[in-house]
Scaffold this motif. Structure first.
Motif, PDB file in Angstrom:
ATOM      1  N   ARG A  39       0.793  -1.233   0.000  1.00  0.00           N
ATOM      2  CA  ARG A  39       0.000   0.000   0.000  1.00  0.00           C
ATOM      3  C   ARG A  39       0.825   1.282   0.000  1.00  0.00           C
ATOM      4  O   ARG A  39       0.262   2.363  -0.159  1.00  0.00           O
ATOM      5  N   HIS A  40       2.129   1.164   0.162  1.00  0.00           N
ATOM      6  CA  HIS A  40       2.944   2.378   0.244  1.00  0.00           C
ATOM      7  C   HIS A  40       4.176   2.319  -0.649  1.00  0.00           C
ATOM      8  O   HIS A  40       5.174   2.973  -0.363  1.00  0.00           O
ATOM      9  N   VAL A  83       4.769   5.443   6.125  1.00  0.00           N
ATOM     10  CA  VAL A  83       4.257   4.079   5.952  1.00  0.00           C
ATOM     11  C   VAL A  83       3.573   3.627   7.234  1.00  0.00           C
ATOM     12  O   VAL A  83       4.214   3.170   8.187  1.00  0.00           O
TER      13      VAL A  83
END
Length: 258
Positions: A39-40, A83
């Protein structure tokens, strides 16, 4: 071939890169890390970014100048700061500056490094083995992991390692990230050409349980090919000039300020 008593003496050996894919997939199998990466990061556009970043970080910490070490640590901290699962719908809680996650990353680097070293080189003297083990902890403490988090002895590490392996898990999200890494479709042609070998090594060196989590094919015949190939490399390494064996380290260090 004579080595010294620390990580700085074994990290430059190019053959150690054979365990890099293993280390990264073990990291991704920790759900918190897997989701943090998914996701990051820009895996779809640059699936090898984590691989390159990991190598640059290892070489800077182990063999870089003080300025290079500081520069690399600063870069990693900047990349890690945002993050976090906070405010997201992630099924797993994560923060890249979590000491437990940093411990797992360092642990995968140590275990994967020793998997390759022990297959390629003569056995270490006990005091050298313990010194190298302690040095690997610096890969975590440089990021902020508390020094006391690194298991005190190799025996303690084995207990920690077995416990963590039992907690690993892979779902569709992390499996997709691993697939993008191992395909490297957007990488330069020369890297894509090397990926079948990288996939083979990664699958063969992973613990069987983790290999199955990522649905990587394996067989008795592949195991024989792996052992034969590693055996050949073990024979060739002493005859390979140091400038070739250390070329990847020089490549990465030249690109880090300092």
């Amino acid at each position: 071939m004579v080595f010294g008593r620390g990580i700085k003496d074994i990290a430059p050996e190019a053959i150690m890169l054979a365990g890099a894919g293993r280390a990264i997939l073990l990291q991704l199998a920790n759900p918190a890390i897997g989701y943090g990466v998914a996701r990051h990061s820009s895996f779809a556009l640059d699936p090898l970014k984590r691989f390159h970043g990991t190598l640059a970080y290892i070489y800077a910490i182990t063999n870089g100048t003080p300025q290079q070490r500081a520069s690399m640590v600063s870069q990693v901290h900047r990349a890690h700061r945002p993050v976090s699962s906070a405010g997201s719908d992630s099924p797993h809680h994560y923060h890249a500056q979590d000491g437990e996650l940093q411990l797992w990353v360092a642990a995968t680097l140590y275990d994967s490094g020793m998997q390759i070293y022990n297959k390629m080189f003569p056995a270490l003297a006990e005091e050298d083995a313990q010194a190298i083990y302690r040095d690997y902890g610096s890969l975590g403490t440089a990021l902020g992991m508390p020094a006391k988090a690194w298991p005190a002895t190799t025996e303690d590490f084995k207990s920690y390692w077995d416990e963590q392996l039992a907690r690993l898990g892979v779902d569709e999200t992390t499996q997709n990230v691993a697939a993008q890494l191992l395909a490297a479709r957007s990488a330069p042609l020369w890297i894509r050409a090397a990926m079948p070998l990288a996939r083979f090594l990664t699958a063969g060196l992973l613990p069987a349980t983790v290999r199955e989590m990522f649905d990587l094919p394996w067989s008795v015949a592949r195991e024989r090919w792996l052992n034969s190939g590693l055996g050949l490399m073990r024979v060739l390494i002493p005859f390979t000039p140091q400038w070739i064996r250390h070329a990847p380290m020089r490549y990465y260090l030249k690109r880090i300020p300092g």
